[in-house]
Scaffold this active site. Structure first.
Site, PDB file in Angstrom:
ATOM      1  N   SER A   6       0.826  -1.206   0.000  1.00 31.51           N
ATOM      2  CA  SER A   6       0.000   0.000   0.000  1.00 31.51           C
ATOM      3  C   SER A   6       0.861   1.258   0.000  1.00 31.51           C
ATOM      4  O   SER A   6       1.651   1.474  -0.910  1.00 31.51           O
ATOM      5  CB  SER A   6      -0.977  -0.028   1.172  1.00 31.51           C
ATOM      6  OG  SER A   6      -1.940  -1.038   0.983  1.00 31.51           O
TER       7      SER A   6
ATOM      8  N   LYS B 108     -22.018  17.004   5.289  1.00 29.55           N
ATOM      9  CA  LYS B 108     -20.919  17.406   6.156  1.00 29.55           C
ATOM     10  C   LYS B 108     -20.571  16.332   7.184  1.00 29.55           C
ATOM     11  O   LYS B 108     -19.401  16.113   7.475  1.00 29.55           O
ATOM     12  CB  LYS B 108     -21.276  18.719   6.879  1.00 29.55           C
ATOM     13  CG  LYS B 108     -20.214  19.216   7.840  1.00 29.55           C
ATOM     14  CD  LYS B 108     -18.888  19.453   7.119  1.00 29.55           C
ATOM     15  CE  LYS B 108     -17.809  19.932   8.075  1.00 29.55           C
ATOM     16  NZ  LYS B 108     -16.499  20.041   7.416  1.00 29.55           N
TER      17      LYS B 108
END
Length: 305
Positions: A123, A175
């Site tokens: 990764s 949000k």
């Protein structure tokens, strides 16, 4: 005051001075030992001698500006002839991997870089190796895992059973997503998937550039799976099987850096951190900011449980 009492006081004072002197000598000796140990961390204790820099990338990768500063300083140092990037890490935050990738790329613009993948280089750790001119891996190295993930959890049902109802006031419907206090909405899922897809495209672009492949060649390899070093070699994700000796031999042959050139470890930590380990504040930041917060999008290999 009798002569005998005065004599006893004088003896006591001298004894106290000797004890204080002993403590002072011990303190100086400990300080000298600490300085010597730190100094021995440099190349053979000979500052200015031509050497290779070695950066060890171990554990979770976070966005640490001191690492970039150390690499930039090494790139400016005329005595540094190249960089060995020694990796044993499952990855970390996307931001941390990007920052390390950029710092290594800046170093490569000036001097040779070779990457050595040890036990794990997956990764974000794989991302960091991409600017290297030559990438070595063990046959058993776990590498690849070209992918990005964002994790959250939903405890809203549990809170309902407990009679707890969270109230959230936001400036917009997206949000507070994702949030552990409410299920992810379909609109929120689309937005989050868009973020992950864009980060994945950035990751694939780094791999394509570093491995001199096209995005079409990288895409089928970038589904998040891991590879052994031997598999990665067959897929052109690494250049050769080997470790640091093979990397040194390649630097000697391809870059004319003598095989006997000393190696100095780059350590961006200060003396207190090298002596006592990572500060708790830094550890807390890594755990909270990089692993639990919404901002902590990760490129990390997670073995199956």
């Amino acid at each position: 005051m009798s002569a005998s009492l005065q004599s006893d006081l004088l003896v006591d004072r001298r004894r106290l001075k000797r004890q204080l002197l002993g403590w002072r000598v011990a303190a100086v000796a400990l300080g000298a030992l600490a300085a010597f140990v730190a100094f021995r961390g440099t190349a053979d204790g000979l500052p200015g001698r031509a050497h290779l820099a070695r950066l060890k990338v171990e554990g979770a990768i976070t966005d640490d500006p001191r690492v970039a500063e150390a690499l930039d300083a090494a790139a400016r140092d005329a005595s540094v002839k190249g960089l060995i990037l020694s990796i044993d890490s499952p990855g970390g935050s996307v931001g941390g991997g990007e920052a390390l990738h950029a710092a290594v790329a800046r170093f490569r613009e000036k001097k040779p870089v070779v990457a050595v993948m040890r036990g794990t280089a997956a990764s974000a750790a794989f991302m960091a190796a991409m600017p290297a001119e030559r990438v070595f891996a063990r046959e058993s190295t776990v590498t690849g895992s070209i992918g990005v993930l964002m994790q959250s959890f939903d405890v809203s049902e549990l809170l309902g059973h407990l009679g707890v109802r969270p109230e959230t006031i936001t400036s917009g419907p997206l949000k507070a997503q994702p949030s552990p206090f409410q299920p992810l909405s379909p609109e929120g899922r689309v937005v989050m998937q868009g973020v992950i897809s864009d980060l994945q495209n950035q990751f694939m672009g780094m791999v394509a550039k570093g491995r001199q492949m096209t995005l079409e060649e990288v895409r089928p390899l970038a589904d998040g799976r891991v590879y052994t070093g031997r598999q990665a070699l067959a897929l052109k994700l690494v250049d050769a099987i080997g470790g640091e000796p093979e990397a040194r031999a390649w630097l000697a042959e391809a870059k004319e850096i003598p095989a006997g050139t000393p190696v100095r470890d780059l350590d961006p930590r200060d003396l207190s951190e090298r002596t006592f380990g990572f500060a708790l504040r830094g550890l807390a930041k890594s755990v909270v900011s990089e692993w639990l917060a919404v901002d902590g999008v990760r490129a990390v290999w997670q073995p199956g449980r």
